[in-house]
Scaffold this active site. Sequence first.
Site, PDB file in Angstrom:
ATOM      1  N   ASP A  79       0.820  -1.193   0.116  1.00 37.27           N
ATOM      2  CA  ASP A  79      -0.155   0.020  -0.048  1.00 37.27           C
ATOM      3  C   ASP A  79       0.810   1.361   0.077  1.00 37.27           C
ATOM      4  O   ASP A  79       1.916   1.309   0.627  1.00 37.27           O
ATOM      5  CB  ASP A  79      -0.878  -0.110   1.274  1.00 37.27           C
ATOM      6  CG  ASP A  79      -2.318  -0.384   0.993  1.00 37.27           C
ATOM      7  OD1 ASP A  79      -2.814  -0.283  -0.266  1.00 37.27           O
ATOM      8  OD2 ASP A  79      -3.084  -1.041   1.961  1.00 37.27           O
ATOM      9  N   THR A  96     -18.627  21.044   3.329  1.00 39.17           N
ATOM     10  CA  THR A  96     -18.172  22.116   2.527  1.00 39.17           C
ATOM     11  C   THR A  96     -16.781  21.611   1.902  1.00 39.17           C
ATOM     12  O   THR A  96     -16.345  22.394   1.026  1.00 39.17           O
ATOM     13  CB  THR A  96     -17.834  23.306   3.470  1.00 39.17           C
ATOM     14  OG1 THR A  96     -16.899  22.869   4.442  1.00 39.17           O
ATOM     15  CG2 THR A  96     -19.114  23.922   3.971  1.00 39.17           C
TER      16      THR A  96
END
Lengths: 596, 688
Positions: free
Chosen positions: B313, B387
């Site tokens: 990873d 947001t």
Amino acid sequence: MTPHAWLLLGLYLLVLLLLAKPLGVYLAAVVEGRAAWAARVGGHIEAGIYRLCGVHPADGMGWLSYGLALLLFNGLGLLATYTLQRLQLWLPLNPQQLGNVSPDSAFNTAISFVSNTNWQGYGGETTMSYLTQMLALTVQNFLSAATGIVVAVALMRGFARHSVREIGNAWVDLTRITLYVLLPLAVVVAVLLVGQGVIQNLSPYQEATTVQATVYDAPKLDATGQPVKDVQGNPVTAAVTLPTQTLAMGPVASQEAIKMLGTNGGGFFNANSAHPYENPTPLTNLLEMLAILLIPAALCHTFGRLVGDARQGWAVLAAMTVLFVVAAMAVMSFEQQGNPTFAALGVDQAAGNLEGKELRFGSADSALFAAVTTAASCGAVNAMHDSFTPLGGMVPLVLMQLGEVVFGGVGSGLYGMLVFAIMAVFISGLMIGRTPEYLGKKIEVYEMKMMAIAILVTPLLVLSGTAVAVMTTSGRAGILNPGAHGFSEVLYAFTSAANNNGSAFAGLSANTPFYNVLLGIAMWLGRFGIIVPVLAMAGSLAAKKRLGETSGSLPTHGPLFVTLLIGTVLLVGLLNYVPALALGPVIEHLLLWAGR
Amino acid sequence: MSRKTLTLFDPALVKPAIVDAFKKLDPRLQWRNPVMFVVYVGSLLTTVLWLHALGGHGETSSGFILAITLWLWFTVLFANFAEALAEGRSKAQAASLRGAKKTVMAKKLREPRYGAATDTVAGTDLRKGDVVLIEAGDMIPADGEVIEGVASVNESAITGESAPVIRESGGDFSAVTGGTTVLSDWIVVRIVVNPGEAFIDRMIAMVEGAKRQKTPNEIALTILLVALTIIFLGVTVTLLPYSLFSVAATQSGSPVSITVLVALLVCLIPTTIAGLLSAIGVAGMSRMMQANVIATSGRAVEAAGDVDVLLLDKTGTITLGNRQASAFLPASGVTETVLADAAQLASLADETPEGRSIVVLAKQQFNLRERDIHALGATFVHFSAQTRMSGVNLKDRQIRKGSADAIRAHVEAQGGHFPADVSAAIDTVARRGSTPLVVADGVNVLGVVELKDIVKGGIKDRFAELRRMGIKTVMITGDNRLTAAAIAAEAGVDDFLAEATPEAKLALIRQHQAEGRLVAMTGDGTNDAPALAQADVAVAMNSGTQAAKEAGNMVDLDSNPTKLIEIVETGKQMLMTRGSLTTFSVANDIAKYFAIVPAAFVTTYPQLAALNVMGLATPASAILSAVIFNALIIVFLIPLALKGVPYRPLGAAVLLRRNLLIYGLGGVVVPFIGIKLIDWLIALAGWA
């Protein structure tokens, strides 16, 4: 070694290695069914054979079917060879009216020729009719050679293929090898031999009056053919005078060619390649030596081709060549040294040890022939190995004991060597910290089991056979020379039989029921006890995935691997026989040079 | 967890090992090692011969038979000792794990929800599927999965790491391990194992060797060793008739004695490797333990040595888990300082590593000091999922930073427009493998802050090392191709998989396997489980989910993804140790032959003394020296067997040449010296 010996060895190797490459490439084409011009010439014959035998050439076989096909094929060959010998008196082409061969001798000879050993307990010209020689023995020379080659090919396919069950079609492989490789080569060699004076006829034996009558001492034989011994145990002899000589005839050249090419080695005559009608000139001597190692050397290239990496073939060939050259140089040097006992008697030893050698070949040509014939599992002889110096005689013994892998028999040498390669790869694979793999195939438990059987069979046969022979009265009865040399003779006989070589240290009366049966068993098990596990291995390898090569995988070409392979062959091959050799040739050598 | 490292021959280990060495004389245990069983039978045989000799019917002197017999028994005992010592070390490690496993009382919930009535039961009585409540201060009774709640857990008993970890329901942090302690809050856990099957139980069983299965390579090697033993059995058994024949033929000397034949047999068969074989296997597992990796089988450790492809990873393994600001790229008409100033203001209260790195960069590049946020009268706008921006509101300014999409939406909603040159800068940054962070002041887009993935120091060297080992590294990341390619190049991995989904990972593993490669991977999330199950060597992080741990065949207690490299090395070491000792063992036979063969037959053929190249004093001392050497070499090689042959990433051929020289050539030479030395000592002591 004399300059002549160096020149001979150099020339021999040069020609051999030059011829091996193209033949190997051609062999690969034949077994892959790509040999276009061969198929043009012989295609309809091949197709005819398949139609006649009901073979479907496109069908592949798993290893078990392949092995059973070979066993059936050789079993039938065994039966035919045995029957022809037992019935030859009533069959045609027997001008000398030679009697039917005794059951035990026929049994021994049949196994011997089927197993590509060609151990001969009999004398050819006094035992076998022309029909037997041609139809039984020569035919088996072809078929046993083909058997060896197809097993090697099956193993190569095991490496080359992946994730499949089939390793080829035994019937197709046998047919193609015989038709497209062995027959044409044999014709060429036979013609060359005839050109040099090897005979090829079906005439009765010729009677010739000799210039000088021959007087010799012949050992007395009792009713069973055993040498009569006096109270001290020495053989009894009687003087015989002969004004004439019987010259044996026969279809020699045709048998001689395949005898060499197929690493069979069974002589038409008792004297084998020492006989002037089998091997008349130094040129035929060279030709015969070339014929012996030609196919075994070529198969290394075939191997490289089939597995898709020519370097792999070169590596195996290099290992074989190095071992061979060392052995050949050893036996040539030992024979050149001569015999210190003769030297003490004032006999000139400059030409080397000439006892038991043909003067037209001399010490070097005979010594090289001995190395060639025992490196390959041929067993043809042009000199008496029994009369070699102890160490000179030990080299052929050792070459056989290594398992007949220094070139070895046609096919059998290569598959034997590949078994050693698998072992070398196994140990070295562990040493670099990876699950061992050879040519991208993982060597796992199953392969190790089969490898174990293949390397166990012959040493156990040789050692136990020799033990039985020296323990039993009937075994000891055949030994002509007492002491260490007698032991060497028995050891040589079982080594030769179990490794399917077939050459003999003379001096052992082996044409007795005891030796015929025991050696027969050793030959059969020594042959098929290896073929079966090798085929099983081929089947298992073919079913595996082929792994990609990374910088972490062990390169199996190049000097390091060649050295490792040689080391494995020497260590594993030789360690089994050290004590036996010490009690035979080694002590003989020490005794000889100690003047005893 | 404090783990005491025991020295190789620590008395605490040696004493029980000596006792165990005698206990292992049980023939049923000996039978498991066929080669040593032959030695065992040989020892019994010579013991009988010795008793016989005491009665006055001996084949040779009873003193000689006794000496041989004793050393044959020592050979068996030394091999037992090696195995016992290796097991002892593992047991010591297991004992420290077992300390973590105390019986605890659990609050079993009658219904699987928080607040349901509880019964108090013993932790060992919990079955799979039971649901328990664990509150602050409680020990987790068994492995399980959090189904409700969130808590901080002290896992130091397992990992040795004292910082607590958060465990919560859902997601990748829902697995809890028995024996760890909840520090705060509460969790409701569904038990996933039955008693005795827990992760830690399996670990202890593995380590103790009770369930140790022979690995495939070990079995293959055993077959080779057995084959060699059978051959040498044939060699020695047939020597008796050969000797009888030679004696009869020469009428001098006496046949070789059974005692000498047994001595020869034991010297020839590969006792050195056979005696140490199981110790090597146990020690391999033990070394894994020291690296804080628990393998569920020896097979997995061995397979690790064969790995060709490593899937890693990106985040946490190749790069540091967080990004750092590396450059300010202002929009046209804006200076870098203005951008930096705005970015710094927006990040002052941002405690994320990214936020801190912006402040640090502004200070480094423009000497902008941190300002007192309270003095500015600023209010901070924290990052929210809606947001996807954070920032600061000053008196007249509204500074925002966020992803390009978020800022674009924010600016355009207020009637502003997103400048084209900023869009271009965003692309450039992404192409470099970095993450663009856009800063806006009101409707004005000021520019881009480049957040760079920081590749871990030294990781490139480790990948180079792996390449030399013949292992290909593949980086797996959720980033787009551009970003992934840039980081892959910087980290020096061989290949990468961008925009990786669980399906793509699985497909990649299958593809490599189809090409005949062995694949290793690390993973922690539940979505890694299919790929972990498919990989040949799968290392699950201990911090990962239960599903990931179940799918893997190793668990890394440290949850350190680069640990794979050590795992591979340990796997290789195990094989190398076996291979090297086998070579050594077989090569030893040459010297042993030179010692024993002349000695055994010199009465029949005095000339064979010429083969006594070592000049050994007497036939009896020659044979005894070979047997003593054969026994002692096992003891001398115990440290090597336990530590393993060192692995260096040198490439196969170099490594092989090296080990062949050391163990092959060494195996030929060492016994010549050793046997001569022992013979000399025997002669010196006047026993010859």
